[in-house]
Every structure is written in structure tokens, then in C-alpha cells.
Design a protein around this motif. Structure first.
Motif, mmCIF file in Angstrom:
data_model
loop_
_atom_site.group_PDB
_atom_site.id
_atom_site.type_symbol
_atom_site.label_atom_id
_atom_site.label_comp_id
_atom_site.label_asym_id
_atom_site.label_seq_id
_atom_site.Cartn_x
_atom_site.Cartn_y
_atom_site.Cartn_z
ATOM 1 N N THR A 199 -7.695 -7.623 -7.707
ATOM 2 C CA THR A 199 -8.940 -6.832 -7.781
ATOM 3 C C THR A 199 -10.104 -8.050 -7.127
ATOM 4 O OG1 THR A 199 -9.521 -6.826 -10.286
ATOM 5 C CG2 THR A 199 -8.100 -4.274 -8.880
ATOM 6 N N TYR A 242 -12.110 -3.057 -2.674
ATOM 7 C CA TYR A 242 -12.131 -2.712 -3.556
ATOM 8 C C TYR A 242 -13.013 -1.882 -3.703
ATOM 9 C CZ TYR A 242 -7.023 -4.380 -4.626
ATOM 10 O OH TYR A 242 -6.117 -5.006 -4.273
ATOM 11 N N LYS A 296 -9.130 0.744 -6.530
ATOM 12 C CA LYS A 296 -7.910 0.839 -5.077
ATOM 13 C C LYS A 296 -8.757 0.210 -3.995
ATOM 14 C CE LYS A 296 -5.628 5.037 -6.362
ATOM 15 N NZ LYS A 296 -4.897 6.501 -4.936
ATOM 16 N N PRO A 345 0.844 -0.699 0.122
ATOM 17 C CA PRO A 345 0.196 0.071 0.224
ATOM 18 C C PRO A 345 0.552 1.421 -0.130
ATOM 19 C CG PRO A 345 0.320 -0.519 2.129
ATOM 20 C CD PRO A 345 1.047 -1.719 1.192
ATOM 21 N N ASP A 354 -2.688 -7.578 -11.156
ATOM 22 C CA ASP A 354 -3.756 -5.990 -10.836
ATOM 23 C C ASP A 354 -5.401 -6.798 -10.497
ATOM 24 O OD1 ASP A 354 -1.963 -4.054 -10.252
ATOM 25 O OD2 ASP A 354 -1.664 -2.936 -12.424
ATOM 26 N N GLN A 374 -10.190 4.726 -10.550
ATOM 27 C CA GLN A 374 -9.061 3.527 -10.618
ATOM 28 C C GLN A 374 -9.546 3.365 -8.701
ATOM 29 O OE1 GLN A 374 -5.223 5.692 -9.466
ATOM 30 N NE2 GLN A 374 -4.157 3.069 -9.400
#
Length: 517
Positions: free
Chosen positions: A285, A292, A310, A179, A281, A308
Motif C-alpha cells: 500500500t 491504492y 485496494k 489481483p 500489505d 479496504q
């Protein structure tokens, strides 16, 4: 030692799952999951997460085998799945050792170079060990401790300089995110009244569907590939680990370890760092144990320029009220309910949230976990009823805006020179003061609107926080600036909450408010 060695099975022989009922084997945990409250409360966040992720992967196969969720895991389904997975689950097997890379034992000797502590992502460099650990680190691990440490390494290891046959450790382990230094990777799980219920409320249906296996049971993805042109089976993708270990065993104890990158790569991972990052990625997710959400980037005119996805965090160093307000301002209780639509069992009314928080420090190239814990939440603070979620989100955003006004004078841009480094203290004072009214009126309130009686108390909490910090100013010369700053804070706070304090205009006021980041 070979697969038939006594005590070698990580499924049936080694009691490495530490539950509230004591240490148990994986098989016994699944057979008795309906009578087990949860994990040993002494486990740290990563140890609990490693056990849960492993159990969830096996539970997916059990649910698949028995044709759906039941009040218990069917014994015949558990035993059949255990029998299927056994070839990949023996600690001492020469060809397919459990969560390890096979090797001939040459060049691996006990000592600092091959210390077993390398399996832990929270272990710092040797010289810092005395400061960051409460007690001496074991020089060897008994069988049960070794199995847990291997599960921890598989699910939570970071990148680094260690190598196996030229392959360096890399980021991409399933349970941990990077992070940024000083931030907290945060896993989020529903917690039920039994371990069975906890597993079912967090188990994705996509893991149960089809024929895919966990990656540690099907390392080459031979039976877990998706249809042509599609990624691997979701269960395989969720359990693939980027790093592995070569181990030296002596009389059932782990005495030496070498760590490095896995030689088994996902079939759909393209070559190079960018190809690997694209794959990670996608996998990240999809992870059912992280939350997310889409984060918008806006320009000066307020136009959204980028969106985006996150992972949401509960960072250390913040009071609980601060975290709860941020959570509700983002409307994350609705987001977590939406995520749960894809699980085997919907969360029960009695379920609460369990956060696994991992503070990342070290360096960008060699990060480590400095602190990891399990946080059991109060249900009402984090999960808001659907019909009230919008009002609570708006009110939480308004409270955030008030906090921002309180802290402005205590920054480098403020005119209170002697107090310009007290922003953090002002925030702490505000969150402490506002906890009671926030919980009483916003969290514990009912209906689709917020009782306007809360806003005078929020204003009082803000000015009390300002006064608390201002009282520490050295000497009387700062007094005129303090008076001016307090008037400015009061005026700005009134501007935010003035309309909200009136029932007929509360909704308009919060809708028009621009909440600071």
C-alpha cells in the motif's frame, strides 16, 4: 569469475538499460537522463517497470547525495553513489553477485531443468511454450539480457514450486500484485518530457530522506532499519524481493538458473503466512507506483460495513472509454494528484500518465503473467482539473448507470432467452457509441458543471446499442419480448438522465443517483 572481471558491473560495464537513445549502462543513463526521452518503446510492461524501479532506487541516493533535485543529475553525485553501490552490483562476484544468491556452482547445469527462461514471470509450462511465445526462447542470455532478466525476476517474480536450499518461491516481489486470475495488476507512473523528469515526478521524498539503501545493496538491513519499533527504511522496504536466483555463467553468458525464496527476510516481518502477509500489505500500500484507494462495502440498507484499501486496475478486455468512465467515476484523477504530493517533483502540466498493465493467469498457486504492456494515456481523459473533477465524477457515474440498464436484458435474468449471453457485446456497443459524446461534453468540457446537451446523446447511444444486439435475435418469435425489453431500457435510462438533462437540477440528480458496482 570475480568482481574484477571485465564487463561484470551492472552499473558501469553492462548496457542493460534499454532507452530511447539505445542500450546504456546505469551510470550513463543517470548522467544523461535529462537528454533521454524515455525507455525503448519495444520493451514490455514488466521490462520497463524493472528498469524504472531499479533506476528510481539509485536516483534516490543521487538526489540525497546532491542535496535535492536539479536540472541534471550532478556527475560527482552519480559517481559517488555508483562507487558506494558497486560491491553489490557485479554479476560474477562469488560472494555478492548482482540480484543473485551466491553458490558454489555444484548441481547447476545447463538444460531444461535449469532453463534461463525461469527468470521471466510470463513463461508458461514447457508444453505450452510454443503456443504462448512468438519465437523460440533463448537457451542462454548474453550479459546485458541476463542483467535485465535478473532485474525482472527480482521485481516481478511470483510464488511457485521452484526451490533454493529448501526455500520455495513466494509472492511478495515489489513490482507485482496478485489481483486474482484473469485480472490486471496495474502500475501507474507520471511520464515527463525526459527520463530525468519522469524519475523526479515519481520518486518519493521518503526514499531520499534518511540513510536507507535499496535492499539489494543492504540485504541484511544493517544500515536501513527504521527507528526502534518502526518498519525498515521506505527505500529498503520498497526494493526488498521475496525471491532470488542462483546462476551459472560461461564466458559472460548466463547458461543455467535455479530460482527460489530469498534467505534475507525483513527484520520486522513476523513468522508464518499471516506475519508475512501483514508485512507485504504494508509495503504494497506504500508502493509509489501503484494507486491504492479506499473501497467501501455496503449492506442492503446502504450502510458502510467495511473499508479496504485496494490497488486500482485497468483490466484488459475493456474499451478505453469504459476504463476512462470507471476511472473518473471513482475520482481517481484527484487521488493520483494527492499521491504525488509526496514526490520529489510535482507533475508538470505537460505530464501524462503511463500505465504498466500485467494480466495474471495460470493458477492461484503458480500464477504467471500472460500479457504485459506499456500504455501511454491521453492526459485530458485521465487527469481532470480540480474544479471540474466532482462534476465529471458524477457524470461518469451516471454514464455507468446507463450502461448497466442497456445490458440487463442480455443476462441470465433477462427474458431475451436467445440473447442472454450477449451482455459483453451490449457493453462493447454502448461504449463505442457513447465515446464521442462523453469525450466532447464531459472530458473536453469546461467549468464546474456538465453541459446537459450530452444526455440526449447518451440516451441515443444506449438505445442504439440495444438495437444493435437485438437485431441478431433468431426468428420473429422474440419480437414482442424485444419491444418490451427496449421500452424498459428506455424508461430506466430516462429515469437516470431525465433530471440531469435539465441545467437547474443536474447536480441534484447525480448526487441522488445510486451507481451500481
Amino acid at each position: 569469475m570475480d568482481r574484477n572481471s571485465v564487463g561484470g558491473s551492472a552499473l558501469t560495464d553492462v548496457p542493460w538499460i534499454r532507452t530511447s537513445n539505445g542500450p546504456m549502462t546505469v551510470q550513463d543513463v543517470l548522467l544523461g537522463a535529462h537528454n533521454i526521452a524515455g525507455f525503448d518503446p519495444e520493451l514490455n510492461g514488466i521490462e520497463a517497470g524493472a528498469q524504472f524501479r531499479f533506476l528510481a532506487a539509485v536516483a534516490a541516493l543521487v538526489v540525497r547525495r546532491q542535496g535535492g533535485p536539479l536540472k541534471t543529475f550532478a556527475a560527482d553525485a552519480v559517481l559517488a553513489v555508483v562507487d558506494d553501490l558497486e560491491p553489490a552490483c557485479h554479476l560474477f562476484d562469488a560472494e555478492r553477485p548482482f540480484l543473485q544468491a551466491a553458490h558454489d556452482g555444484k548441481g547447476l547445469t545447463p538444460g531444461q531443468k535449469n532453463a534461463v527462461k525461469r527468470l521471466y514471470p510470463w513463461m508458461p509450462a514447457d508444453r505450452a511454450e510454443g503456443f504462448w511465445t512468438r519465437r523460440a526462447v533463448a537457451k542462454e542470455f548474453p550479459t546485458a539480457d541476463a542483467a535485465l532478466a535478473l532485474a525482472v525476476h527480482h521485481h516481478y517474480s511470483f510464488g511457485g514450486n521452484n526451490r533454493i536450499e529448501g526455500r520455495s518461491c513466494v509472492n511478495g516481489s515489489p513490482g507485482i500484485r496478485y489481483p486474482g486470475l484473469g485480472y490486471t495488476a496495474t502500475e501507474l507512473l507520471w511520464r515527463g518530457t525526459s527520463l530525468l523528469e519522469t524519475l523526479m515526478m515519481n520518486l518519493p521524498k521518503a526514499w531520499v530522506d534518511g540513510t536507507g539503501l535499496p535492499a539489494w545493496a543492504d540485504p541484511t538491513c544493517a544500515v536501513s532499519q527504521g527507528v526502534p519499533g518502526e518498519p525498515e527504511h521506505p527505500l529498503w522496504r520498497a526494493t526488498w524481493g521475496s525471491n532470488t536466483a542462483q546462476c551459472l555463467w560461461s564466458d559472460g553468458a548466463l547458461v543455467a538458473v535455479s530460482t527460489g525464496g530469498s534467505r534475507f527476510l525483513p527484520p520486522t516481518m513476523r513468522a508464518g503466512k499471516e506475519g508475512a502477509k501483514e508485512w507485504w500489505d504494508l509495503r504494497n500500500t506504500e508502493d509509489p507506483f501503484y494507486l491504492y484507494a479506499d473501497v467501501e462495502t455496503k449492506n442492503a440498507a446502504g450502510v458502510v460495513t467495511a473499508v479496504q484499501r485496494k490497488a486500482q486496475r485497468l483490466d484488459f478486455g475493456h474499451q478505453e472509454t469504459d476504463l476512462v468512465v470507471e476511472w473518473n467515476a471513482k475520482g481517481l484523477s484527484s487521488a493520483v494528484r494527492g499521491r504525488s504530493q509526496g514526490t520529489v517533483k510535482s507533475p508538470s502540466r505537460s505530464a501524462n500518465l503511463m500505465f504498466l498493465r500485467h494480466l495474471v493467469e495460470g493458477t492461484a498457486t503458480c500464477p504467471i503473467v500472460r500479457r504485459t504492456e506499456v500504455l501511454i494515456s491521453s492526459p485530458k481523459k485521465w487527469i481532470i482539473a480540480d474544479d471540474r473533477a466532482r462534476a465529471v465524477s458524477q457524470a461518469a457515474g451516471l454514464v455507468k448507470a446507463v450502461c448497466a440498464e442497456v445490458t440487463k436484458p442480455f443476462t441470465l435474468k433477462g427474458r431475451l432467452t436467445a440473447l442472454r449471453d450477449r451482455r459483453g457485446d451490449a457493453e462493447t456497443a454502448f461504449w463505442r457509441n457513447v465515446t464521442a459524446p462523453f469525450e466532447e461534453f464531459i472530458i473536453n468540457g469546461t467549468g464546474t458543471t456538465i453541459d446537459p446537451a450530452v444526455w440526449p446523446r447518451v440516451r441515443a447511444a444506449a438505445l442504439d446499442a440495444f438495437d444493435e444486439i437485438a437485431a441478431s435475435a433468431p426468428g420473429p418469435k422474440l419480437a414482442p419480448f424485444i419491444m418490451t425489453a427496449r421500452s424498459s431500457v428506455a424508461r430506466n435510462v430516462n429515469g437516470h438522465i431525465g433530471l440531469a438533462a435539465k441545467p437547474d437540477t443536474a447536480q441534484t440528480a447525480t448526487e441522488e443517483m445510486e451507481v451500481p458496482a
